[in-house]
Design a protein around this motif. Sequence first.
Motif, PDB file in Angstrom:
ATOM      1  N   LYS A   2       1.153  -1.824   0.208  1.00  0.00           N
ATOM      2  CA  LYS A   2       0.233  -0.277  -0.226  1.00  0.00           C
ATOM      3  C   LYS A   2       1.032   1.435  -0.310  1.00  0.00           C
ATOM      4  CE  LYS A   2      -3.803  -1.782   1.959  1.00  0.00           C
ATOM      5  NZ  LYS A   2      -5.218  -2.187   3.500  1.00  0.00           N
ATOM      6  N   ILE A   3       0.328   2.154  -0.892  1.00  0.00           N
ATOM      7  CA  ILE A   3       1.346   3.337  -1.365  1.00  0.00           C
ATOM      8  C   ILE A   3       0.299   4.631  -0.858  1.00  0.00           C
ATOM      9  CG2 ILE A   3       2.630   4.607  -2.987  1.00  0.00           C
ATOM     10  CD1 ILE A   3       3.570   2.429  -4.127  1.00  0.00           C
ATOM     11  N   ALA A   4       0.825   5.466  -0.033  1.00  0.00           N
ATOM     12  CA  ALA A   4      -0.477   6.536  -0.217  1.00  0.00           C
ATOM     13  C   ALA A   4       0.514   7.503  -0.268  1.00  0.00           C
ATOM     14  CB  ALA A   4      -0.136   6.624   1.510  1.00  0.00           C
ATOM     15  N   ILE A   5       0.527   8.564  -1.252  1.00  0.00           N
ATOM     16  CA  ILE A   5       0.676  10.024  -1.759  1.00  0.00           C
ATOM     17  C   ILE A   5       0.077  11.320  -1.026  1.00  0.00           C
ATOM     18  CG2 ILE A   5       1.197  11.421  -3.857  1.00  0.00           C
ATOM     19  CD1 ILE A   5       0.979   8.560  -5.560  1.00  0.00           C
ATOM     20  N   ALA A   6       1.231  11.942  -0.414  1.00  0.00           N
ATOM     21  CA  ALA A   6       0.465  13.241   0.716  1.00  0.00           C
ATOM     22  C   ALA A   6       0.629  14.216  -0.552  1.00  0.00           C
ATOM     23  CB  ALA A   6       1.587  13.908   0.694  1.00  0.00           C
ATOM     24  N   THR A   7      -1.200  14.808  -0.640  1.00  0.00           N
ATOM     25  CA  THR A   7      -1.009  15.857  -1.935  1.00  0.00           C
ATOM     26  C   THR A   7      -2.151  17.356  -1.683  1.00  0.00           C
ATOM     27  OG1 THR A   7      -3.529  15.245  -1.659  1.00  0.00           O
ATOM     28  CG2 THR A   7      -1.522  13.688  -3.098  1.00  0.00           C
ATOM     29  N   LYS A   8      -2.436  17.884  -2.186  1.00  0.00           N
ATOM     30  CA  LYS A   8      -2.847  19.391  -1.922  1.00  0.00           C
ATOM     31  C   LYS A   8      -4.090  19.035  -2.229  1.00  0.00           C
ATOM     32  CE  LYS A   8       1.131  21.980  -2.294  1.00  0.00           C
ATOM     33  NZ  LYS A   8       2.405  23.049  -2.858  1.00  0.00           N
ATOM     34  N   ASP A   9      -5.398  18.613  -2.262  1.00  0.00           N
ATOM     35  CA  ASP A   9      -6.659  18.676  -2.881  1.00  0.00           C
ATOM     36  C   ASP A   9      -6.537  17.733  -4.247  1.00  0.00           C
ATOM     37  OD1 ASP A   9      -6.760  21.333  -1.672  1.00  0.00           O
ATOM     38  OD2 ASP A   9      -6.936  22.406  -3.066  1.00  0.00           O
ATOM     39  N   SER A  14       1.815  16.834  -1.582  1.00  0.00           N
ATOM     40  CA  SER A  14       2.097  17.915  -1.117  1.00  0.00           C
ATOM     41  C   SER A  14       3.547  17.840  -0.996  1.00  0.00           C
ATOM     42  CB  SER A  14       1.192  17.495   0.432  1.00  0.00           C
ATOM     43  OG  SER A  14       1.189  18.705   0.997  1.00  0.00           O
ATOM     44  N   SER A  15       4.097  18.819  -0.562  1.00  0.00           N
ATOM     45  CA  SER A  15       4.940  19.225   0.435  1.00  0.00           C
ATOM     46  C   SER A  15       4.997  18.982   1.879  1.00  0.00           C
ATOM     47  CB  SER A  15       5.223  21.310  -0.167  1.00  0.00           C
ATOM     48  OG  SER A  15       4.810  21.655   0.829  1.00  0.00           O
ATOM     49  N   HIS A  16       4.431  19.180   2.612  1.00  0.00           N
ATOM     50  CA  HIS A  16       4.766  19.012   4.170  1.00  0.00           C
ATOM     51  C   HIS A  16       4.091  17.846   4.616  1.00  0.00           C
ATOM     52  CE1 HIS A  16       5.331  19.552   7.898  1.00  0.00           C
ATOM     53  NE2 HIS A  16       6.491  20.523   7.907  1.00  0.00           N
ATOM     54  N   ALA A  17       4.753  16.477   4.280  1.00  0.00           N
ATOM     55  CA  ALA A  17       3.884  15.329   4.660  1.00  0.00           C
ATOM     56  C   ALA A  17       3.340  15.189   6.043  1.00  0.00           C
ATOM     57  CB  ALA A  17       4.691  14.249   4.483  1.00  0.00           C
ATOM     58  N   GLY A  18       3.987  16.033   7.014  1.00  0.00           N
ATOM     59  CA  GLY A  18       3.257  15.555   8.567  1.00  0.00           C
ATOM     60  C   GLY A  18       2.194  16.605   8.911  1.00  0.00           C
ATOM     61  N   LEU A  45      -7.960  13.349   5.644  1.00  0.00           N
ATOM     62  CA  LEU A  45      -7.883  13.466   7.807  1.00  0.00           C
ATOM     63  C   LEU A  45      -8.449  14.454   7.873  1.00  0.00           C
ATOM     64  CD1 LEU A  45      -4.445  12.704   7.584  1.00  0.00           C
ATOM     65  CD2 LEU A  45      -6.043  11.354   7.959  1.00  0.00           C
ATOM     66  N   GLU A  46      -8.494  14.510   9.416  1.00  0.00           N
ATOM     67  CA  GLU A  46      -9.362  15.282  10.478  1.00  0.00           C
ATOM     68  C   GLU A  46      -8.251  16.390  11.266  1.00  0.00           C
ATOM     69  OE1 GLU A  46     -12.992  15.716  10.441  1.00  0.00           O
ATOM     70  OE2 GLU A  46     -13.012  14.319   8.981  1.00  0.00           O
ATOM     71  N   LYS A  47      -8.556  17.259  11.563  1.00  0.00           N
ATOM     72  CA  LYS A  47      -7.449  17.847  11.806  1.00  0.00           C
ATOM     73  C   LYS A  47      -6.114  16.884  13.170  1.00  0.00           C
ATOM     74  CE  LYS A  47      -8.969  22.701  11.985  1.00  0.00           C
ATOM     75  NZ  LYS A  47      -9.171  23.851  12.334  1.00  0.00           N
ATOM     76  N   GLU A  48      -7.277  16.476  14.150  1.00  0.00           N
ATOM     77  CA  GLU A  48      -6.713  15.826  15.288  1.00  0.00           C
ATOM     78  C   GLU A  48      -5.789  14.735  14.455  1.00  0.00           C
ATOM     79  OE1 GLU A  48     -11.085  14.460  15.171  1.00  0.00           O
ATOM     80  OE2 GLU A  48     -10.041  16.097  15.230  1.00  0.00           O
ATOM     81  N   GLN A  49      -6.295  14.519  13.325  1.00  0.00           N
ATOM     82  CA  GLN A  49      -5.347  12.619  12.625  1.00  0.00           C
ATOM     83  C   GLN A  49      -4.326  13.420  11.244  1.00  0.00           C
ATOM     84  OE1 GLN A  49      -9.292  11.437  10.801  1.00  0.00           O
ATOM     85  NE2 GLN A  49      -9.416   9.644  11.654  1.00  0.00           N
ATOM     86  N   VAL A  50      -3.930  14.108  11.298  1.00  0.00           N
ATOM     87  CA  VAL A  50      -2.767  14.559  10.976  1.00  0.00           C
ATOM     88  C   VAL A  50      -2.017  14.582  11.517  1.00  0.00           C
ATOM     89  CG1 VAL A  50      -1.376  16.647  10.330  1.00  0.00           C
ATOM     90  CG2 VAL A  50      -4.240  17.283  10.134  1.00  0.00           C
ATOM     91  N   LEU A  51      -0.503  13.792  10.975  1.00  0.00           N
ATOM     92  CA  LEU A  51       0.134  12.769  11.446  1.00  0.00           C
ATOM     93  C   LEU A  51       0.987  13.305  12.640  1.00  0.00           C
ATOM     94  CD1 LEU A  51       0.560  10.866   8.197  1.00  0.00           C
ATOM     95  CD2 LEU A  51      -0.361  10.094  11.110  1.00  0.00           C
TER      96      LEU A  51
END
Length: 130
Positions: A2-9, A14-18, A45-51
């Motif tokens: 499984k591969i997850a890609i951080a994105t903007k919209d 996305s430039s900031h994974a965390g 993700l919900e705000k509290e789920q941001v890594l």
Amino acid sequence: MKIAIATKDFETVSSHAGQTRQWLVYDLTDHRSNQLLPAPRRVNLEKEQVLHVFEDNEAHPLDGIDLMVAASAGDGFIRHMKKRGTEVLLTGETDPALAITRILAGEALPDQRFDITTALCKVRDLFSRH
């Protein structure tokens, strides 16, 4: 895998994974090289789920991810994800579909672009709980 890609919209890497809230998750468990890529699942993700702020005290929507792809991430984030069983790959590729295609083809991804937030993350990581 499984591969997850951080994105903007869900459009660009996305430039900031965390801090990323929108992720494209590709489940390639049953994928074969002669098949079309499966459609990614969108995870918002919900705000509290941001890594960066997630406490790791409960299940997370990105549990079970083998590889995360983003344009930038701090060392603390990379260590944190490694503890969770996830490798992090940083790239300058902006197109999520092209990034996943190149990964599956075994091609190198472009180096990550300069991002001032990465420098700030390095300072923050000095005091990180990870």
